[in-house]
Write a protein that holds these residues in place. Structure first.
Motif, PDB file in Angstrom:
ATOM      1  N   THR A  62       0.813  -1.211   0.000  1.00 25.13           N
ATOM      2  CA  THR A  62       0.000   0.000   0.000  1.00 25.13           C
ATOM      3  C   THR A  62       0.846   1.261   0.000  1.00 25.13           C
ATOM      4  OG1 THR A  62      -1.771  -1.188   1.104  1.00 25.13           O
ATOM      5  CG2 THR A  62      -1.876   1.202   1.172  1.00 25.13           C
ATOM      6  N   THR A  63       1.720   1.415   0.963  1.00 25.20           N
ATOM      7  CA  THR A  63       2.508   2.652   1.049  1.00 25.20           C
ATOM      8  C   THR A  63       3.327   2.863  -0.222  1.00 25.20           C
ATOM      9  OG1 THR A  63       2.590   2.410   3.446  1.00 25.20           O
ATOM     10  CG2 THR A  63       4.185   3.916   2.439  1.00 25.20           C
ATOM     11  N   GLN A  64       3.962   1.814  -0.706  1.00 27.01           N
ATOM     12  CA  GLN A  64       4.754   1.940  -1.938  1.00 27.01           C
ATOM     13  C   GLN A  64       3.852   2.243  -3.132  1.00 27.01           C
ATOM     14  OE1 GLN A  64       7.166  -1.615  -2.157  1.00 27.01           O
ATOM     15  NE2 GLN A  64       8.500  -0.929  -0.514  1.00 27.01           N
ATOM     16  N   LEU A  65       2.634   1.698  -3.119  1.00 28.18           N
ATOM     17  CA  LEU A  65       1.678   1.984  -4.177  1.00 28.18           C
ATOM     18  C   LEU A  65       1.345   3.470  -4.217  1.00 28.18           C
ATOM     19  CD1 LEU A  65      -0.763   1.502  -6.142  1.00 28.18           C
ATOM     20  CD2 LEU A  65      -2.094   1.106  -4.072  1.00 28.18           C
ATOM     21  N   VAL A  66       1.073   4.033  -3.058  1.00 31.75           N
ATOM     22  CA  VAL A  66       0.727   5.449  -2.981  1.00 31.75           C
ATOM     23  C   VAL A  66       1.860   6.286  -3.573  1.00 31.75           C
ATOM     24  CG1 VAL A  66       0.290   7.358  -1.388  1.00 31.75           C
ATOM     25  CG2 VAL A  66      -0.815   5.144  -1.008  1.00 31.75           C
ATOM     26  N   GLU A  67       3.075   5.985  -3.186  1.00 30.44           N
ATOM     27  CA  GLU A  67       4.230   6.728  -3.687  1.00 30.44           C
ATOM     28  C   GLU A  67       4.381   6.579  -5.200  1.00 30.44           C
ATOM     29  OE1 GLU A  67       7.374   5.145  -1.264  1.00 30.44           O
ATOM     30  OE2 GLU A  67       6.626   6.157   0.544  1.00 30.44           O
ATOM     31  N   THR A  68       4.185   5.382  -5.709  1.00 32.85           N
ATOM     32  CA  THR A  68       4.312   5.136  -7.146  1.00 32.85           C
ATOM     33  C   THR A  68       3.220   5.859  -7.920  1.00 32.85           C
ATOM     34  OG1 THR A  68       5.319   2.984  -6.730  1.00 32.85           O
ATOM     35  CG2 THR A  68       4.395   3.336  -8.923  1.00 32.85           C
ATOM     36  N   ALA A  69       1.989   5.746  -7.472  1.00 33.53           N
ATOM     37  CA  ALA A  69       0.872   6.374  -8.177  1.00 33.53           C
ATOM     38  C   ALA A  69       1.003   7.887  -8.198  1.00 33.53           C
ATOM     39  CB  ALA A  69      -0.450   5.960  -7.543  1.00 33.53           C
ATOM     40  N   GLN A  70       1.493   8.458  -7.111  1.00 31.12           N
ATOM     41  CA  GLN A  70       1.602   9.911  -7.036  1.00 31.12           C
ATOM     42  C   GLN A  70       2.715  10.475  -7.922  1.00 31.12           C
ATOM     43  OE1 GLN A  70       1.762  10.451  -2.761  1.00 31.12           O
ATOM     44  NE2 GLN A  70      -0.455  10.664  -2.638  1.00 31.12           N
ATOM     45  N   GLN A  71       3.543   9.626  -8.475  1.00 34.49           N
ATOM     46  CA  GLN A  71       4.578  10.091  -9.392  1.00 34.49           C
ATOM     47  C   GLN A  71       3.991  10.519 -10.736  1.00 34.49           C
ATOM     48  OE1 GLN A  71       7.473   6.939  -9.630  1.00 34.49           O
ATOM     49  NE2 GLN A  71       8.199   7.265  -7.550  1.00 34.49           N
ATOM     50  N   HIS A  72       2.770  10.065 -11.015  1.00 35.89           N
ATOM     51  CA  HIS A  72       2.099  10.426 -12.261  1.00 35.89           C
ATOM     52  C   HIS A  72       1.231  11.655 -12.020  1.00 35.89           C
ATOM     53  CE1 HIS A  72       3.305   6.664 -14.128  1.00 35.89           C
ATOM     54  NE2 HIS A  72       2.911   6.041 -13.039  1.00 35.89           N
ATOM     55  N   GLY A  73       1.329  12.627 -12.901  1.00 37.39           N
ATOM     56  CA  GLY A  73       0.511  13.828 -12.778  1.00 37.39           C
ATOM     57  C   GLY A  73      -0.891  13.633 -13.314  1.00 37.39           C
ATOM     58  N   ASP A  74      -1.041  12.784 -14.301  1.00 33.31           N
ATOM     59  CA  ASP A  74      -2.328  12.549 -14.935  1.00 33.31           C
ATOM     60  C   ASP A  74      -3.144  11.541 -14.125  1.00 33.31           C
ATOM     61  OD1 ASP A  74      -4.124  12.695 -17.379  1.00 33.31           O
ATOM     62  OD2 ASP A  74      -3.706  10.533 -17.281  1.00 33.31           O
ATOM     63  N   PRO A  75      -4.400  11.870 -13.795  1.00 33.18           N
ATOM     64  CA  PRO A  75      -5.193  10.959 -12.963  1.00 33.18           C
ATOM     65  C   PRO A  75      -5.456   9.608 -13.632  1.00 33.18           C
ATOM     66  CG  PRO A  75      -6.563  12.733 -13.794  1.00 33.18           C
ATOM     67  CD  PRO A  75      -5.152  13.088 -14.132  1.00 33.18           C
ATOM     68  N   ILE A  76      -5.599   9.589 -14.943  1.00 37.31           N
ATOM     69  CA  ILE A  76      -5.852   8.318 -15.639  1.00 37.31           C
ATOM     70  C   ILE A  76      -4.593   7.455 -15.588  1.00 37.31           C
ATOM     71  CG2 ILE A  76      -6.526   7.232 -17.813  1.00 37.31           C
ATOM     72  CD1 ILE A  76      -8.772   8.833 -16.268  1.00 37.31           C
ATOM     73  N   GLU A  77      -3.419   8.064 -15.709  1.00 37.95           N
ATOM     74  CA  GLU A  77      -2.171   7.305 -15.560  1.00 37.95           C
ATOM     75  C   GLU A  77      -2.058   6.763 -14.135  1.00 37.95           C
ATOM     76  OE1 GLU A  77       1.315   9.466 -16.775  1.00 37.95           O
ATOM     77  OE2 GLU A  77       0.415   9.980 -18.703  1.00 37.95           O
ATOM     78  N   GLN A  78      -2.465   7.565 -13.157  1.00 37.33           N
ATOM     79  CA  GLN A  78      -2.472   7.088 -11.766  1.00 37.33           C
ATOM     80  C   GLN A  78      -3.381   5.866 -11.633  1.00 37.33           C
ATOM     81  OE1 GLN A  78      -3.698  10.351  -9.294  1.00 37.33           O
ATOM     82  NE2 GLN A  78      -1.746  11.425  -9.487  1.00 37.33           N
ATOM     83  N   LEU A  79      -4.567   5.948 -12.229  1.00 34.02           N
ATOM     84  CA  LEU A  79      -5.521   4.851 -12.137  1.00 34.02           C
ATOM     85  C   LEU A  79      -5.017   3.603 -12.865  1.00 34.02           C
ATOM     86  CD1 LEU A  79      -8.764   6.950 -12.526  1.00 34.02           C
ATOM     87  CD2 LEU A  79      -7.982   5.769 -10.453  1.00 34.02           C
ATOM     88  N   GLU A  80      -4.333   3.785 -13.985  1.00 38.61           N
ATOM     89  CA  GLU A  80      -3.741   2.637 -14.690  1.00 38.61           C
ATOM     90  C   GLU A  80      -2.672   1.977 -13.824  1.00 38.61           C
ATOM     91  OE1 GLU A  80      -4.252   0.916 -17.472  1.00 38.61           O
ATOM     92  OE2 GLU A  80      -5.943   2.125 -18.126  1.00 38.61           O
ATOM     93  N   THR A  81      -1.877   2.795 -13.140  1.00 44.33           N
ATOM     94  CA  THR A  81      -0.871   2.258 -12.220  1.00 44.33           C
ATOM     95  C   THR A  81      -1.553   1.477 -11.107  1.00 44.33           C
ATOM     96  OG1 THR A  81       0.659   4.067 -12.695  1.00 44.33           O
ATOM     97  CG2 THR A  81       0.995   2.887 -10.615  1.00 44.33           C
ATOM     98  N   LEU A  82      -2.629   2.031 -10.579  1.00 43.20           N
ATOM     99  CA  LEU A  82      -3.378   1.354  -9.521  1.00 43.20           C
ATOM    100  C   LEU A  82      -3.990   0.048 -10.020  1.00 43.20           C
ATOM    101  CD1 LEU A  82      -5.135   4.463  -7.943  1.00 43.20           C
ATOM    102  CD2 LEU A  82      -3.192   3.183  -7.017  1.00 43.20           C
ATOM    103  N   LEU A  83      -4.478   0.044 -11.254  1.00 42.89           N
ATOM    104  CA  LEU A  83      -5.052  -1.173 -11.817  1.00 42.89           C
ATOM    105  C   LEU A  83      -3.990  -2.270 -11.899  1.00 42.89           C
ATOM    106  CD1 LEU A  83      -7.535  -1.671 -14.623  1.00 42.89           C
ATOM    107  CD2 LEU A  83      -5.351  -2.803 -14.821  1.00 42.89           C
ATOM    108  N   GLN A  84      -2.817  -1.942 -12.418  1.00 43.29           N
ATOM    109  CA  GLN A  84      -1.746  -2.942 -12.510  1.00 43.29           C
ATOM    110  C   GLN A  84      -1.361  -3.443 -11.125  1.00 43.29           C
ATOM    111  OE1 GLN A  84      -0.742  -4.512 -15.239  1.00 43.29           O
ATOM    112  NE2 GLN A  84      -2.327  -3.269 -16.188  1.00 43.29           N
ATOM    113  N   PHE A  85      -1.291  -2.538 -10.189  1.00 41.44           N
ATOM    114  CA  PHE A  85      -0.993  -2.898  -8.808  1.00 41.44           C
ATOM    115  C   PHE A  85      -2.050  -3.865  -8.278  1.00 41.44           C
ATOM    116  CE2 PHE A  85      -2.002  -2.153  -4.353  1.00 41.44           C
ATOM    117  CZ  PHE A  85      -0.796  -2.461  -3.756  1.00 41.44           C
ATOM    118  N   ALA A  86      -3.320  -3.537  -8.506  1.00 40.31           N
ATOM    119  CA  ALA A  86      -4.419  -4.371  -8.014  1.00 40.31           C
ATOM    120  C   ALA A  86      -4.354  -5.771  -8.606  1.00 40.31           C
ATOM    121  CB  ALA A  86      -5.765  -3.722  -8.330  1.00 40.31           C
ATOM    122  N   LEU A  87      -4.001  -5.878  -9.865  1.00 38.64           N
ATOM    123  CA  LEU A  87      -3.924  -7.193 -10.501  1.00 38.64           C
ATOM    124  C   LEU A  87      -2.802  -8.040  -9.913  1.00 38.64           C
ATOM    125  CD1 LEU A  87      -4.525  -6.225 -14.235  1.00 38.64           C
ATOM    126  CD2 LEU A  87      -6.164  -7.259 -12.614  1.00 38.64           C
TER     127      LEU A  87
END
Length: 186
Positions: A62-87
């Motif tokens: 979780t914590t590493q996910l938050v840090e990784t997702a926040q590196q993207h400025g675009d919300p859709i890119e953040q969500l794509e990162t979260l999707l890959q993480f979730a899978l």
């Protein structure tokens, strides 16, 4: 000789294979082919082990996910990162932790913290798409409900199903994001 990470990895294997009730010191040591003395080299007692295991899970998943997702400025890119993480999550182990959290208040506290952190990172992305805080929160919760429901019902048996439902959510958010960017201020 096993290292500390081996204990955590093996614990997640046990959680995935047999659920939280299989997570016992003797079973863990037997699976690792180590003595209990080796266990006590890394952990003071069983409570210390489970606390460190849950903290490791929270940090790594979780914590590493938050840090990784926040590196993207675009919300859709953040969500794509979260999707890959979730899978890539160990869904069966997480399902076991959810069951464990129903009977152990310490585990429940960590589970609630993990869910809150995950919700917050999704909410951060949806806030940039929706001007309405309530709408952003509903969509963020939708994502978390999909993940938790998948873990409860499928336990990681059909990751394609999880990807399908999460992509539907992202598609809707992409449409809302495009609509918002095409609306010109008056």
């Amino acid at each position: 000789m096993a290292i500390k990470q081996d204990y955590f990895d093996t614990a997640f294997e046990l959680l995935s294979e047999q659920g939280y009730s299989a997570l016992k010191q003797a079973t863990l040591c037997k699976r690792l082919r180590v003595t209990t003395g080796s266990f006590y080299h890394y952990f003071e007692n069983w409570h210390d082990f489970t606390s460190q295991l849950l903290e490791h899970w929270r940090t790594a998943r979780t914590t590493q996910l938050v840090e990784t997702a926040q590196q993207h400025g675009d919300p859709i890119e953040q969500l794509e990162t979260l999707l890959q993480f979730a899978l890539d999550l160990p869904h069966r182990a997480e399902a076991a932790i959810r069951v464990w959290s129903k009977v152990n208040p310490d585990v429940r506290a960590v589970q609630e913290a993990v869910d809150a952190q995950r919700l917050e990172v999704v909410l951060s992305a949806t806030r940039t798409i929706f001007d309405d805080e309530g709408e952003a929160l509903h969509h963020a919760r939708w994502g978390l409900y999909l993940l938790a429901g998948y873990q409860e019902l499928d336990s990681g048996e059909d990751p394609a199903a999880l990807e399908w439902v999460l992509r539907r959510l992202i598609r809707e958010l992409e449409e809302k994001s495009r609509e918002k960017s095409h609306v010109s201020p008056i």
